[in-house]
Design an enzyme around this catalytic site. Structure first.
Site, mmCIF file in Angstrom:
data_model
loop_
_atom_site.group_PDB
_atom_site.id
_atom_site.type_symbol
_atom_site.label_atom_id
_atom_site.label_comp_id
_atom_site.label_asym_id
_atom_site.label_seq_id
_atom_site.Cartn_x
_atom_site.Cartn_y
_atom_site.Cartn_z
ATOM 1 N N ASP A 72 0.831 -1.209 0.000
ATOM 2 C CA ASP A 72 0.000 0.000 0.000
ATOM 3 C C ASP A 72 0.860 1.252 0.000
ATOM 4 O O ASP A 72 2.000 1.258 0.482
ATOM 5 C CB ASP A 72 -0.974 0.007 1.182
ATOM 6 C CG ASP A 72 -0.287 -0.040 2.535
ATOM 7 O OD1 ASP A 72 0.715 -0.778 2.681
ATOM 8 O OD2 ASP A 72 -0.743 0.660 3.472
ATOM 9 N N GLU A 137 -0.027 -0.916 5.946
ATOM 10 C CA GLU A 137 1.044 -0.321 6.751
ATOM 11 C C GLU A 137 0.880 1.182 6.836
ATOM 12 O O GLU A 137 1.139 1.785 7.874
ATOM 13 C CB GLU A 137 2.408 -0.674 6.157
ATOM 14 C CG GLU A 137 3.575 -0.448 7.109
ATOM 15 C CD GLU A 137 4.135 0.980 7.094
ATOM 16 O OE1 GLU A 137 4.923 1.326 7.996
ATOM 17 O OE2 GLU A 137 3.793 1.746 6.168
#
Length: 379
Positions: A72, A137
């Site tokens: 991400d 994250e």
């Protein structure tokens, strides 16, 4: 074009804004499965994670080195401010531009290609290789790496070494690696008073006035002196709110949000007890809610740091500095099942910014460092 650069571009082209993986992990899984990795998707509340492992000839008796990272990326910000579209990999002036170029799709590509080259050169490698990858994250980090760690712990899986591909370098590739991170703990304090007319303070209790002496003491407190690896623990106010907006009303309560960044020289329980002692000493009527987003972790010098140091020196000629500065990372979760966790990746000057980029000349050396560590520790 090198294999690492090509895979980096493929990953950047997928607009994987947290927690939407946009099939980045599937691209990695396909490459790893072709090498003989056992790949397992561990999804949780819209977050995509995977664990992949290729056992060496020693089986579970051998060492296991895992690569950890996230697919991400943070949002782009204003598109009109980018010189080129953030999800169209673009080369300009020797740099590759795109969201995630530095944080951390080049590291992910380096992991995969390093594994491919290592397995080709050492098909009978003794130790095992793992991949722990998440799409959560940059977001809350509640359904990402921590969920994979919990699943691995439940089945008794232990890692011996883990490299997290965070962009740790500063001026040049390899100048800084992170061998630990401070813990983070926040508090939400509400100091109660009695609301009233500002012209009649004797009929009210001003919570701002009541809080002020305690606040001054908290701000001046020396929480610890740090240690060889960590600076002293810090306490900072992030928000202070009180009042109705009117100029003639004493507020009924004052709300304070604060945060500790703490080293291994302090504990959660010890810091909490000291805060309560200060508030109690000032006779405050209050409520205080705590949240711990991460405990400090530290990897002293050892096999992993020595192998990474040697690999960086051999590949770049740079002597890396061990550091524990910066914010929290997913290393805090992995440390629960792995005694040696170190973060290493490309320069971080452009991360989360408009026109994020990586210097192309660092792409293959980064991959080579990862491969050299595999060769030193599990061949």
């Amino acid at each position: 074009m090198s294999a690492t650069l090509a895979l980096t571009e493929q990953l950047i082209a997928r607009a994987s804004v947290t927690p939407d993986d946009q099939h980045c992990q599937q691209l990695m899984i396909e490459r790893l499965a072709a090498l003989g990795f056992e790949c397992e998707t561990i999804a949780s509340h819209g977050v995509t994670n995977f664990w992949a492992v290729k056992r060496g000839t020693a089986g579970r008796a051998g060492k296991l080195l895992a690569f950890a990272g996230h697919t991400d990326v943070v949002p782009t910000g204003p598109l009109e401010q980018w010189r080129s579209p953030p999800f169209v990999p673009t080369h300009r002036d020797g740099k590759l531009y795109g969201r995630g170029a530095a944080d951390m799709k080049t590291s992910l590509a380096g992991f995969v290609v390093a594994a491919e080259e290592f397995v080709a050169a050492h098909p009978q490698h003794r130790g095992s290789i793992g991949f722990l990858i998440t799409s959560d994250e940059e977001g809350p980090a509640t359904d990402g790496t921590v969920k994979v760690v919990e699943a691995l712990a439940a089945r008794g899986e232990r890692l011996d070494y883990c490299i997290v591909g965070e962009p740790t370098s500063t001026a040049t590739l390899g100048d800084v690696v992170k061998n630990g991170r401070r813990g983070s703990m926040s508090g939400e304090l509400v100091v109660k008073g009695v609301q009233g007319h500002i012209a009649y303070p004797h009929l009210a209790k001003n919570p701002i006035h009541l809080l002020a002496p305690a606040l001054a003491e908290l701000a001046a407190e020396q929480w610890d002196e740090g240690n060889e690896y960590f600076p002293p623990t810090t306490w900072q106010v992030s928000n202070l709110r009180a009042g109705t907006g009117a100029t003639n009303v004493i507020p009924g309560h004052a709300d304070l949000l604060f945060n500790f960044r703490f080293s291994t020289a302090s504990t959660v329980e010890g810091l909490q007890a000291r805060v309560h002692a200060i508030l109690d000493r000032h006779g405050l009527d209050y409520t205080l809610n705590w949240s711990v987003s991460g405990l400090p972790f530290l990897t002293p010098r050892g096999e992993l740091s020595n192998a990474l140091d040697a690999a960086i020196r051999a590949e770049t000629g740079v002597s890396p500095e061990l550091s524990t500065t910066g914010g929290t990372s997913d290393g805090r979760f992995i440390a629960r099942i792995c005694p040696q966790v170190i973060e290493f990746g490309p320069p971080n000057a452009s991360i989360h910014k408009i026109d994020e980029h990586i210097d192309v000349r660092f792409v293959d050396p980064l991959k080579n460092v990862y491969r050299r560590v595999l060769e030193q520790l599990i061949a």
